[in-house]
Write a protein that holds these residues in place. Structure first.
Motif, mmCIF file in Angstrom:
data_model
loop_
_atom_site.group_PDB
_atom_site.id
_atom_site.type_symbol
_atom_site.label_atom_id
_atom_site.label_comp_id
_atom_site.label_asym_id
_atom_site.label_seq_id
_atom_site.Cartn_x
_atom_site.Cartn_y
_atom_site.Cartn_z
ATOM 1 N N SER A 1 -11.060 3.533 3.744
ATOM 2 C CA SER A 1 -11.344 2.172 3.289
ATOM 3 C C SER A 1 -12.842 1.946 3.143
ATOM 4 O O SER A 1 -13.651 2.501 3.895
ATOM 5 N N VAL A 2 -13.199 1.130 2.156
ATOM 6 C CA VAL A 2 -14.576 0.721 1.920
ATOM 7 C C VAL A 2 -14.608 -0.799 2.033
ATOM 8 O O VAL A 2 -13.982 -1.510 1.234
ATOM 9 N N ALA A 3 -15.310 -1.312 3.040
ATOM 10 C CA ALA A 3 -15.411 -2.756 3.256
ATOM 11 C C ALA A 3 -16.717 -3.249 2.649
ATOM 12 O O ALA A 3 -17.797 -2.825 3.056
ATOM 13 N N VAL A 4 -16.608 -4.122 1.661
ATOM 14 C CA VAL A 4 -17.791 -4.622 0.951
ATOM 15 C C VAL A 4 -18.156 -5.992 1.512
ATOM 16 O O VAL A 4 -17.446 -6.970 1.313
ATOM 17 N N TYR A 5 -19.268 -6.043 2.241
ATOM 18 C CA TYR A 5 -19.721 -7.294 2.854
ATOM 19 C C TYR A 5 -20.407 -8.133 1.788
ATOM 20 O O TYR A 5 -21.376 -7.702 1.167
ATOM 21 N N GLN A 6 -19.911 -9.363 1.571
ATOM 22 C CA GLN A 6 -20.448 -10.182 0.490
ATOM 23 C C GLN A 6 -20.736 -11.621 0.874
ATOM 24 O O GLN A 6 -21.402 -12.329 0.132
ATOM 25 N N THR A 7 -20.218 -12.067 2.010
ATOM 26 C CA THR A 7 -20.351 -13.484 2.376
ATOM 27 C C THR A 7 -20.796 -13.625 3.814
ATOM 28 O O THR A 7 -20.226 -13.005 4.706
ATOM 29 N N GLU A 8 -21.806 -14.466 4.062
ATOM 30 C CA GLU A 8 -22.260 -14.745 5.422
ATOM 31 C C GLU A 8 -21.324 -15.778 6.053
ATOM 32 O O GLU A 8 -21.673 -16.944 6.208
ATOM 33 N N TYR A 9 -20.138 -15.325 6.421
ATOM 34 C CA TYR A 9 -19.147 -16.262 6.944
ATOM 35 C C TYR A 9 -19.636 -17.009 8.175
ATOM 36 O O TYR A 9 -19.369 -18.205 8.342
ATOM 37 N N ALA A 10 -20.348 -16.327 9.073
ATOM 38 C CA ALA A 10 -20.785 -16.977 10.319
ATOM 39 C C ALA A 10 -21.791 -18.091 10.033
ATOM 40 O O ALA A 10 -21.673 -19.198 10.574
ATOM 41 N N SER A 11 -22.773 -17.815 9.177
ATOM 42 C CA SER A 11 -23.738 -18.852 8.810
ATOM 43 C C SER A 11 -23.061 -19.951 8.000
ATOM 44 O O SER A 11 -23.387 -21.137 8.130
ATOM 45 N N PHE A 12 -22.121 -19.546 7.166
ATOM 46 C CA PHE A 12 -21.343 -20.479 6.353
ATOM 47 C C PHE A 12 -20.663 -21.511 7.255
ATOM 48 O O PHE A 12 -20.617 -22.711 6.956
ATOM 49 N N ALA A 13 -20.150 -21.052 8.399
ATOM 50 C CA ALA A 13 -19.431 -21.933 9.316
ATOM 51 C C ALA A 13 -20.311 -23.069 9.818
ATOM 52 O O ALA A 13 -19.864 -24.208 9.958
ATOM 53 N N THR A 14 -21.594 -22.774 10.080
ATOM 54 C CA THR A 14 -22.476 -23.815 10.616
ATOM 55 C C THR A 14 -22.694 -24.928 9.608
ATOM 56 O O THR A 14 -22.927 -26.079 9.989
ATOM 57 N N ARG A 15 -22.635 -24.607 8.328
ATOM 58 C CA ARG A 15 -22.838 -25.615 7.291
ATOM 59 C C ARG A 15 -21.618 -26.515 7.118
ATOM 60 O O ARG A 15 -21.694 -27.561 6.477
ATOM 61 N N LEU B 1 0.822 -1.212 0.000
ATOM 62 C CA LEU B 1 0.000 0.000 0.000
ATOM 63 C C LEU B 1 0.858 1.265 0.000
ATOM 64 O O LEU B 1 0.540 2.245 -0.676
ATOM 65 N N ALA B 2 1.971 1.234 0.718
ATOM 66 C CA ALA B 2 2.863 2.399 0.746
ATOM 67 C C ALA B 2 3.456 2.648 -0.636
ATOM 68 O O ALA B 2 3.618 3.798 -1.058
ATOM 69 N N ASP B 3 3.768 1.590 -1.358
ATOM 70 C CA ASP B 3 4.321 1.728 -2.716
ATOM 71 C C ASP B 3 3.275 2.265 -3.697
ATOM 72 O O ASP B 3 3.575 3.089 -4.549
ATOM 73 N N PHE B 4 2.035 1.780 -3.559
ATOM 74 C CA PHE B 4 0.985 2.163 -4.519
ATOM 75 C C PHE B 4 0.358 3.513 -4.183
ATOM 76 O O PHE B 4 -0.096 4.235 -5.083
ATOM 77 N N GLN B 5 0.304 3.844 -2.912
ATOM 78 C CA GLN B 5 -0.283 5.109 -2.440
ATOM 79 C C GLN B 5 -1.723 5.297 -2.940
ATOM 80 O O GLN B 5 -2.028 6.247 -3.684
ATOM 81 N N PRO B 6 -2.624 4.416 -2.516
ATOM 82 C CA PRO B 6 -4.015 4.525 -2.990
ATOM 83 C C PRO B 6 -4.764 5.671 -2.331
ATOM 84 O O PRO B 6 -4.437 6.106 -1.226
ATOM 85 N N ASP B 7 -5.792 6.152 -3.022
ATOM 86 C CA ASP B 7 -6.721 7.113 -2.425
ATOM 87 C C ASP B 7 -7.688 6.396 -1.492
ATOM 88 O O ASP B 7 -8.190 6.978 -0.530
ATOM 89 N N VAL B 8 -7.982 5.128 -1.818
ATOM 90 C CA VAL B 8 -8.939 4.362 -1.040
ATOM 91 C C VAL B 8 -8.600 2.875 -1.155
ATOM 92 O O VAL B 8 -8.085 2.428 -2.184
ATOM 93 N N VAL B 9 -8.878 2.130 -0.093
ATOM 94 C CA VAL B 9 -8.725 0.674 -0.094
ATOM 95 C C VAL B 9 -10.113 0.048 -0.141
ATOM 96 O O VAL B 9 -10.990 0.386 0.668
ATOM 97 N N HIS B 10 -10.319 -0.834 -1.095
ATOM 98 C CA HIS B 10 -11.579 -1.572 -1.241
ATOM 99 C C HIS B 10 -11.309 -2.983 -0.740
ATOM 100 O O HIS B 10 -10.539 -3.727 -1.343
ATOM 101 N N ALA B 11 -11.945 -3.378 0.371
ATOM 102 C CA ALA B 11 -11.790 -4.722 0.925
ATOM 103 C C ALA B 11 -13.008 -5.551 0.536
ATOM 104 O O ALA B 11 -14.119 -5.278 0.973
ATOM 105 N N ALA B 12 -12.801 -6.550 -0.333
ATOM 106 C CA ALA B 12 -13.895 -7.369 -0.843
ATOM 107 C C ALA B 12 -14.074 -8.599 0.036
ATOM 108 O O ALA B 12 -13.187 -9.436 0.142
#
Length: 376
Positions: free
Chosen positions: A114-128, A83-94
């Motif tokens: 930073s913008v955190a994009v919630y896409q996966t129900e990890y907690a429910s996923f764990a029960t399966r 990140l220090a090398d790229f020097q982004p304006d924003v970090v998108h966490a998918a």
């Protein structure tokens, strides 16, 4: 803008997270932005670039019982260097949970929005996957990650409310686009339909991973529905069991290229029984294909399906209602065709270009919010 995308999943994996990241990168390229991707190496198979942007491969792990779904396990120091090398304006966490969690933490420490994009129900996923005790740990991790982010984006109104109820602040919404040229009623293939249903049966289909969280086994309630043929499109760890549980179904495996939209448009009714969908892109692709969709009234499908117009929503777990809804559509051609036209119309305006431009607007809002926090 300069956007660093840190994703828990990317090529060669084929899933909703990787797909949306690819569309975002293509939009950033087409609109003159700069981007960098940090993604799991997936056993050394990750590409070195995508859409003209470099891909930094990180070590990867896999979820217990699901080797096809890798996630990044790089160090905070490595992320900070990149990140220090790229020097982004924003970090998108998918779909942040492992590497994405570290990326949001590092961005916070470095003073990068930073913008955190919630896409996966990890907690429910764990029960399966038989690791239910991990649920509380996963929710703590999710809450910690998204609380540090400048902004969190949920893909649906249902998921947004779940996050708010879990104490996560600053939650907005960002949906997904659909390629309505690729997925279109014009792709319907009568020859394929004759091969799949030689007796002229109505074709009821599912498209997606064959994994525990998708609950494909619920389709057994449709197995003996008169005048229908069940078609399952996709692959995954549960395929051998599902083939045994659904002996009358046609399993086509994972389809790509033109084969997927052709098969999708050749269905008469689309059913997705999974109750853990934060968005459910395959429902949207079915609608674009002019295929009425049926899904549980939980998660992303609530925003996508307009009951009695483009498909039906059934109470989660109520398989008797699922069966009656499928029976309703396969038994009434006039209604099914009306639903088909409305389904196609419902995706008008949901292009990836429009959806990704809204995401860029969220990036800018995050940068401005971060600037104001710094001033205060």
């Amino acid at each position: 803008m300069r956007v660093a995308i840190v994703t828990e999943s990317f090529l060669p994996s084929v899933n909703g997270v990787a797909h949306s990241v690819m569309r975002v990168l293509e939009h950033l390229r087409d609109t003159g932005h700069q981007a960098l991707v940090i993604a799991p190496s997936s056993g050394g198979q990750a590409p070195s670039s995508y859409a003209g942007f470099p891909v930094v491969a990180a070590p990867s792990g896999t979820f217990p019982g699901y080797p096809d779904l890798p996630f990044g396990v790089t160090t905070s120091l490595r992320l900070e260097t990149v990140l220090a090398d790229f020097q982004p304006d924003v970090v998108h966490a998918a779909a942040p949970i492992s590497m994405g969690h570290k990326a949001v933490t590092v961005a916070h420490r470095m003073g990068i929005p930073s913008v955190a994009v919630y896409q996966t129900e990890y907690a429910s996923f764990a029960t399966r996957y038989w690791i239910g005790p991990a649920q509380s740990f996963i929710w703590r991790r999710v809450r910690n990650t998204h609380s540090l982010a400048t902004m969190t984006l949920a893909p649906s109104s249902y998921t947004r409310q779940v996050l708010i109820n879990r104490g996560i602040p600053r939650v907005g919404m960002w949906g997904r686009g659909v390629d309505a040229v690729r997925f279109s009623p014009g792709r319907r293939d009568e020859e394929l339909r004759r091969r799949l249903a030689p007796g002229g049966e109505r074709i009821v289909g599912y498209v997606g991973r064959l994994a525990p969280e998708k609950q494909v086994e619920d389709l057994r309630v449709l197995a003996d529905l008169p005048g229908t043929r069940l078609v399952v499109i996709g692959d995954g760890p549960r395929r051998p069991e599902l083939e045994a549980e659904l002996p009358g179904a046609v399993f086509l495996g994972q389809l790509t290229g033109d084969d997927l939209p052709r098969a999708m448009a050749s269905l008469d009714v689309f059913v997705h029984p999974g109750e853990m969908e934060t968005f459910c892109q395959s429902v949207q692709e079915a609608l674009a294909s002019g295929v009425p969709a049926i899904a549980p009234a939980r998660g992303g499908p609530i925003d996508l399906i307009d009951p009695s117009h483009t498909g039906w929503l059934y109470p989660a777990g109520d398989l008797a209602t699922l069966r009656s809804q499928v029976q309703d559509l396969v038994g009434d051609e006039r209604k099914r065709l009306a639903f088909s036209r409305a389904a196609r119309e419902s995706v008008r305006g949901r292009t990836w270009s429009a959806v990704c431009e809204r995401l860029v607007g969220h990036y800018r809002a995050a940068v401005e919010a971060h600037r104001l926090q710094q001033v205060v």
